[in-house]
Design an enzyme around this catalytic site. Structure first.
Site, short mmCIF file in Angstrom:
data_model
loop_
_atom_site.label_atom_id
_atom_site.label_comp_id
_atom_site.label_asym_id
_atom_site.label_seq_id
_atom_site.Cartn_x
_atom_site.Cartn_y
_atom_site.Cartn_z
N ARG A 1 16.36 72.43 138.55
CA ARG A 1 15.34 71.22 138.73
C ARG A 1 13.86 71.44 138.75
NH1 ARG A 1 18.86 69.02 143.53
NH2 ARG A 1 20.45 70.44 142.26
N GLU B 1 17.41 75.94 141.12
CA GLU B 1 16.26 76.29 140.52
C GLU B 1 15.87 75.45 139.12
OE1 GLU B 1 19.35 77.86 140.16
OE2 GLU B 1 19.18 77.58 137.96
N ASP C 1 21.31 82.94 135.97
CA ASP C 1 21.21 82.51 137.32
C ASP C 1 22.04 83.20 138.60
OD1 ASP C 1 20.76 80.99 139.75
OD2 ASP C 1 21.84 78.89 138.88
N LYS D 1 17.04 73.47 129.79
CA LYS D 1 16.84 74.49 130.75
C LYS D 1 17.16 75.95 130.23
CE LYS D 1 19.27 75.85 135.16
NZ LYS D 1 20.41 75.60 136.05
N ASP E 1 23.23 79.80 131.56
CA ASP E 1 22.68 79.04 132.24
C ASP E 1 21.33 78.46 131.47
OD1 ASP E 1 22.47 77.06 134.46
OD2 ASP E 1 21.53 78.41 135.81
N LYS F 1 24.70 83.48 144.90
CA LYS F 1 25.70 82.87 144.67
C LYS F 1 27.03 83.89 144.92
CE LYS F 1 24.62 80.13 140.53
NZ LYS F 1 24.88 78.72 141.00
N ASP G 1 19.04 78.12 144.76
CA ASP G 1 19.85 78.19 143.75
C ASP G 1 19.86 76.74 143.00
OD1 ASP G 1 21.78 78.76 142.13
OD2 ASP G 1 23.73 78.29 143.37
N1 BES Z 1 23.24 76.71 137.07
C1 BES Z 1 23.74 76.03 138.40
C2 BES Z 1 24.80 75.03 137.98
C3 BES Z 1 26.07 75.33 137.30
C4 BES Z 1 27.05 75.42 138.11
C5 BES Z 1 26.19 75.36 135.96
C6 BES Z 1 28.29 75.82 137.55
C7 BES Z 1 27.37 75.83 135.29
C8 BES Z 1 28.61 75.98 136.34
C9 BES Z 1 22.73 75.75 139.19
O1 BES Z 1 21.46 76.23 138.96
C10 BES Z 1 23.11 75.62 140.43
O2 BES Z 1 23.16 76.75 140.91
N2 BES Z 1 23.19 74.40 140.94
C11 BES Z 1 23.67 74.27 142.38
C12 BES Z 1 22.80 73.19 143.26
C13 BES Z 1 22.86 73.10 144.79
C14 BES Z 1 22.63 74.67 145.35
C15 BES Z 1 22.12 72.01 145.24
C16 BES Z 1 24.94 73.89 142.40
O3 BES Z 1 25.57 73.07 141.54
O4 BES Z 1 25.90 74.58 143.28
ZN ZN Z 2 21.11 77.24 137.39
MN MN Z 3 21.09 77.83 140.69
#
Ligand code: BES
Ligand code: ZN
Ligand code: MN
Length: 514
Positions: free
Chosen positions: A356, A354, A275, A270, A293, A282, A352
Site C-alpha cells: 500500500r 509495504e 517481499d 504492485k 508479489d 514473515k 510488511d
Molecule cells: N504481499 C503480501 C500479501 C500477500 C499475502 C500476498 C499472501 C500473497 C499471499 C503483503 O505485502 C502483506 O504482507 N500483507 C500483510 C499486511 C498486514 C501486515 C497488514 C498481510 O496480508 O499479512
Molecule cells: Zn507484499
Molecule cells: Mn508484505
C-alpha cells in the site's frame, strides 16, 4: 505452438488425433457427429458401451483403425448442456490439449463446429477465442531454469482448426489470432511472476518494460531511478526500498492507440519483486512464494503488450512501482513516519504492509495524467485470501460504473471479481494518532482497510482496486491454469479495454501529464 486454421472437413482431414466434444445426455452434434457417422459409429459405440457419458472434462481416446484419415479421436465431455459456459469450454479444450501432450503427440486437429453449442453461447468468435485460449493457457509450462533432460519436456507444435464453411473461416482465423495474442501476454506475465527474486529484480522488470516499448507499436517507456524519485518526493516507495541493495524502479509505460484527445486509463500494478516482510519479517514457511508479489505489475505490463498487439483504440498508462522489501541495515522501521508523494503522512505499524505504501505514491503519480479511470492491481493482503479464497479477485472502489465494467470483463474472461464494501467505518481504522494515516488497520477487515488506505491517495478519479493475493499464485492446477503463476489480471484488463468506449467516458479531460 502454432495455431493453424485450414479450409477442410474434419472427417477427411489427416492427423494424429482429432478432438471433438459431447454434452452429457444429448445426441452427438457438430464435428463429433460428423466423425461418428463417417467412421461407422466409433463414438456412439463408446457411449452405448457405457464407457463415456460426456461428464464435464471426461476424456475418451478412440483408435480409428483406418476408418477415417485421423489416427485417433479424443472425445471430451462438456457436462450438462444447461450448465454450460465459455469457462467450461476453456477447461475442456485445455484438458484435450493436455491429454494430447501426455500421449506425446506433436499436434492435434479440431473443429469449431460444436453443434448446438455455437447456438448456446451464440458467437463463433467468442467460442473460438475461448477454445484457443484454453489450449494455450492450459499448456503453459515454466521451463526457463530447467537445464537437465530438456529433451524430456513435451511440447505440442501444432494446433489445427479445420473449417470448411467459407463464412466461418475468417471469423475463426481472426478470433484465433486474438486469443493467441492474449495468451502470449498471459505467458509473459506468468514467466515474470515465476522468475525468482534474484533474477526478476526491479531493474529486470524495468528492462522487460523497456524491451516491450522497443518491440511494440505506440508504446513508450520511462523508468524513474532512485534520484529522480527522491526529487519528486516518492518517499513512501523509497522507504520500502531502503532495506534492500537492489535499487527501486518506477516504471511508466504509455500506450497510445486512441485519439490524442482521449484521456488515459491508468493501470497501477504492485511490483514488489520479493517481499520478506522487512523488519516485520514473515515466517520462513512459504516465503519463497513472495517472489510473486510483483504479479500486479506483471499483469499491467502483459495487458499493455496485448493491447498494443491488438492495436486497440485506447490510451493506457501503466505505472509500476518496483522494489524489494528486505530487512537491511538501512531498512524502514515500525514507528517511522513517512511523507508520501501526496504530502500526506503515514505512520508505519508494520513494514510488511509495504504494498500500500508503494501504491500510494504510484496512485498519486497517476493523477498527473488526469485519467478517465484508475485501476490498481496488487497481491495486497493475506486477508483477501482468507475472505475469498484463491480463485477470486477482491474488488473495492469508489465508482459504481467502473466497477460494473470490471465485473462485466470478469464475467467474460472467468477472472472473477467479488466486491467488498468500503464503508466509512473502515476508514476510521487507518487513522493514526501521530500522522495522517497508519499503514495497518489490524487483522479485522484487512483487505478492506488496505483499500481504504489506498483510497486516500487516489484523488477524485474513478478508481477500482483489485486484490489478487489469492489468484496470482495457485498451489493446485485449475482447469486451464496450471499451478504456479496464473497471469491473472491480463485477460481481465484486456477485456475491459476492448469494451471501453472513450466517447461515453471523457468530459474533455486533458490527457497530458503536467
Ligand atoms: N504481499 C503480501 C500479501 C500477500 C499475502 C500476498 C499472501 C500473497 C499471499 C503483503 O505485502 C502483506 O504482507 N500483507 C500483510 C499486511 C498486514 C501486515 C497488514 C498481510 O496480508 O499479512
Ligand atoms: Zn507484499
Ligand atoms: Mn508484505
Amino acid at each position: 505452438m502454432e495455431v493453424l486454421v485450414k479450409k477442410a472437413n474434419l472427417a477427411e482431414f489427416t492427423s494424429e488425433v482429432s478432438v471433438v466434444f459431447h454434452f452429457e445426455g444429448e445426441e452427438l452434434g457438430g464435428a463429433a457427429e460428423l466423425l461418428d457417422r463417417s467412421s461407422g459409429g466409433l463414438i456412439s459405440d463408446v457411449i452405448a458401451g457405457g464407457d463415456f457419458e460426456g461428464k464435464l472434462f471426461q476424456i475418451s481416446l478412440i483408435y480409428t483403425r483406418g476408418l477415417i484419415p485421423t489416427v485417433r479421436i479424443i472425445v471430451v465431455g462438456l457436462g450438462k448442456k444447461a450448465d454450460f459456459n465459455l469457462e467450461k469450454l476453456r477447461g475442456a479444450f485445455s484438458g484435450a490439449a493436455q491429454q494430447v501432450r501426455k500421449l506425446n503427440l506433436k499436434g492435434f486437429a479440431t473443429s469449431m463446429d460444436l453443434g448446438d453449442l455455437t447456438a448456446i453461447v451464440q458467437h463463433l468468435d467468442r467460442v473460438t477465442e475461448a477454445a484457443v485460449e484454453g489450449v494455450f493457457l492450459g499448456l503453459y509450462q515454466f521451463t526457463l531454469f530447467k537445464t537437465v533432460e530438456r529433451d524430456k519436456i513435451r511440447e505440442i507444435e501444432e494446433f489445427v482448426i479445420v473449417e470448411d464453411r467459407e463464412d466461418a473461416w475468417e471469423v475463426i482465423r481472426s478470433a484465433a489470432e486474438t486469443a493467441e495474442i492474449i495468451s502470449r501476454a498471459v505467458y509473459f506475465a506468468r514467466d515474470l511472476v515465476s522468475t525468482p527474486g534474484n533474477e526478476m529484480t526491479p531493474a529486470a522488470m524495468a528492462a522487460k518494460a523497456e524491451e516491450l516499448a522497443m518491440t511494440r507499436r505506440n508504446v513508450r517507456v520511462e523508468v524513474l531511478d532512485v534520484p529522480k524519485m527522491r526529487e519528486l518526493g516518492m518517499n513512501a516507495l523509497l522507504a520500502v526500498a531502503r532495506g534492500s541493495d537492489e535499487p527501486a524502479s518506477f516504471i511508466i509505460l504509455e500506450y497510445r492507440g486512441g485519439r490524442d484527445a482521449d484521456p488515459f486509463i491508468a493501470l497501477v500494478g504492485k511490483g514488489l519483486t520479493f517481499d520478506s516482510g522487512g523488519i516485520s519479517i514473515k515466517p520462513s514457511e512459504k516465503m519463497e512464494e513472495m517472489k510473486s508479489d510483483m504479479a500486479g505489475g506483471a499483469a499491467v505490463i502483459g495487458a499493455i503488450m496485448a493491447v498494443s498487439d491488438m492495436n486497440l483504440p485506447v490510451n493506457v498508462v501503466g505505472l509500476i512501482p518496483a522494489t524489494e522489501n528486505l530487512p537491511g541495515g538501512n531498512a524502514y522501521k515500525p514507528g517511522d513516519i513517512l511523507r508520501s508523494l501526496s504530502g500526506k503522512t503515514i505512520e508505519i505499524l508494520t513494514t510488511d504492509a509495504e504494498g500500500r505504501l508503494i501504491l500510494a505514491d504510484a496512485l498519486t503519480y497517476a493523477g498527473k495524467y488526469k485519467p478517465a479511470a484508475i485501476i490498481d492491481i496488487a497481491t495486497l493482503t493475506g486477508a483477501c485470501v482468507v475472505a475469498l479464497g484463491n480463485h477470486v479477485i477482491g474488488m473495492m472502489g469508489t465508482d459504481d460504473r467502473l466497477k460494473g465494467k470490471i465485473r462485466a470483463a470478469a464475467d467474460a474472461t472467468g477472472e472473477r471479481v467479488w466486491e467488498m464494501p468500503l464503508w466509512d467505518d473502515y476508514h476510521e481504522l487507518i487513522k493514526s494518532d501521530v500522522a495522517d494515516y497508519k499503514n495497518s488497520g489490524g487483522r479485522a477487515g484487512g483487505a478492506i482497510t488496505a483499500a481504504a488506505f489506498l483510497s486516500k491517495f487516489v484523488g477524485d478519479y474513478p478508481w477500482v482496486h483489485l486484490d489478487i493475493a489469492g489468484p496470482a499464485w495457485l498451489e493446485k492446477d485449475r482447469p486451464y491454469i496450471p499451478k504456479g503463476a496464473s497471469g491473472v489480471g491480463v485477460r481481465l484488463f484486456v477485456q475491459f479495454l476492448r469494451d471501453w468506449r472513450p466517447d461515453q467516458e471523457s468530459e474533455s479531460r486533458n490527457q497530458n501529464p503536467e
